[in-house]
Design a protein around this motif. Sequence first.
Motif, PDB file in Angstrom:
ATOM      1  N   ASN A 106       0.704  -1.089  -0.097  1.00 34.63           N
ATOM      2  CA  ASN A 106       0.100   0.081   0.030  1.00 34.63           C
ATOM      3  C   ASN A 106       0.932   1.150   0.180  1.00 34.63           C
ATOM      4  O   ASN A 106       1.928   1.349   0.676  1.00 34.63           O
ATOM      5  CB  ASN A 106      -0.926  -0.010   1.080  1.00 34.63           C
ATOM      6  N   THR A 107       0.307   2.195  -0.730  1.00 33.61           N
ATOM      7  CA  THR A 107       1.210   3.588  -0.803  1.00 33.61           C
ATOM      8  C   THR A 107       0.280   4.418  -0.054  1.00 33.61           C
ATOM      9  O   THR A 107      -0.935   4.451  -0.037  1.00 33.61           O
ATOM     10  CB  THR A 107       1.501   4.109  -2.389  1.00 33.61           C
ATOM     11  N   ASP A 108       0.934   5.500   0.420  1.00 31.80           N
ATOM     12  CA  ASP A 108      -0.134   6.601   1.100  1.00 31.80           C
ATOM     13  C   ASP A 108      -0.453   7.757  -0.069  1.00 31.80           C
ATOM     14  O   ASP A 108      -1.013   8.582   0.470  1.00 31.80           O
ATOM     15  CB  ASP A 108       0.852   7.140   2.239  1.00 31.80           C
ATOM     16  N   THR A 109      -0.105   7.605  -1.235  1.00 27.60           N
ATOM     17  CA  THR A 109      -0.341   8.415  -2.283  1.00 27.60           C
ATOM     18  C   THR A 109      -1.808   8.763  -2.322  1.00 27.60           C
ATOM     19  O   THR A 109      -2.403  10.047  -2.090  1.00 27.60           O
ATOM     20  CB  THR A 109       0.039   8.086  -3.658  1.00 27.60           C
ATOM     21  N   LEU A 110      -2.715   7.757  -2.607  1.00 28.96           N
ATOM     22  CA  LEU A 110      -4.138   8.147  -2.634  1.00 28.96           C
ATOM     23  C   LEU A 110      -4.676   8.562  -1.397  1.00 28.96           C
ATOM     24  O   LEU A 110      -5.407   9.635  -1.332  1.00 28.96           O
ATOM     25  CB  LEU A 110      -4.840   6.864  -3.058  1.00 28.96           C
ATOM     26  N   PRO A 111      -4.387   8.101  -0.232  1.00 29.07           N
ATOM     27  CA  PRO A 111      -5.089   8.649   1.183  1.00 29.07           C
ATOM     28  C   PRO A 111      -4.641  10.266   1.158  1.00 29.07           C
ATOM     29  O   PRO A 111      -5.295  10.964   1.624  1.00 29.07           O
ATOM     30  CB  PRO A 111      -4.363   7.641   2.179  1.00 29.07           C
ATOM     31  N   ASN A 112      -3.321  10.315   0.990  1.00 34.33           N
ATOM     32  CA  ASN A 112      -2.848  11.772   1.306  1.00 34.33           C
ATOM     33  C   ASN A 112      -3.581  12.697   0.298  1.00 34.33           C
ATOM     34  O   ASN A 112      -3.726  13.728   0.614  1.00 34.33           O
ATOM     35  CB  ASN A 112      -1.393  11.620   1.267  1.00 34.33           C
ATOM     36  N   THR A 113      -3.657  12.210  -0.992  1.00 33.29           N
ATOM     37  CA  THR A 113      -4.059  13.152  -1.936  1.00 33.29           C
ATOM     38  C   THR A 113      -5.499  13.341  -1.644  1.00 33.29           C
ATOM     39  O   THR A 113      -5.766  14.672  -1.640  1.00 33.29           O
ATOM     40  CB  THR A 113      -4.068  12.666  -3.228  1.00 33.29           C
ATOM     41  N   ILE A 114      -6.399  12.471  -1.087  1.00 32.31           N
ATOM     42  CA  ILE A 114      -7.828  12.624  -1.217  1.00 32.31           C
ATOM     43  C   ILE A 114      -7.900  13.535   0.307  1.00 32.31           C
ATOM     44  O   ILE A 114      -8.753  14.560   0.425  1.00 32.31           O
ATOM     45  CB  ILE A 114      -8.520  11.440  -0.889  1.00 32.31           C
TER      46      ILE A 114
END
Length: 147
Positions: free
Chosen positions: A28-36
């Motif tokens: 899992n990356t944090d890219t999507l959660p951080n962006t949202i």
Amino acid sequence: SDPAAAAIYAVQAESQLQAQGALGGPNNTDTLPNTISAWAKYDLNAAGQFINQLPASPVKDRALSTFISTASKVDPAGTMAWASAASDPQTAQKFMIQVAKQWQQSDPAAYNQFLATTTTLTPDQVQTLVNLPASAANNKKNGNNQN
């Protein structure tokens, strides 16, 4: 500077990991959660509309989870509708309970009023939320500490 473009990139990256069977655990990356999360903090509606356009999938549910965490603090009634739109009923229930617990703590009267008058949730969904135990924080506020 362009949250929509960043979110599109993040969804594409997570979708690719999911297709490869690599989404989950250490991949899992944090890219999507951080962006949202960042997007929802300054334009809740645009972030929600973006998520609403995603096809039902674990990637959408991941974005929705992050959105719900941010939005439930600002607009719990609106967030409850988003929570109920998850890709499967168990995930939707998990998200609705998450919103309900937050809302019980922050404004129990508004939460109870919502449950009594909502037309956005099914009767079964309302019953699930009615049957939730009051949160520990809510019990302490009301002098009902049962520890």
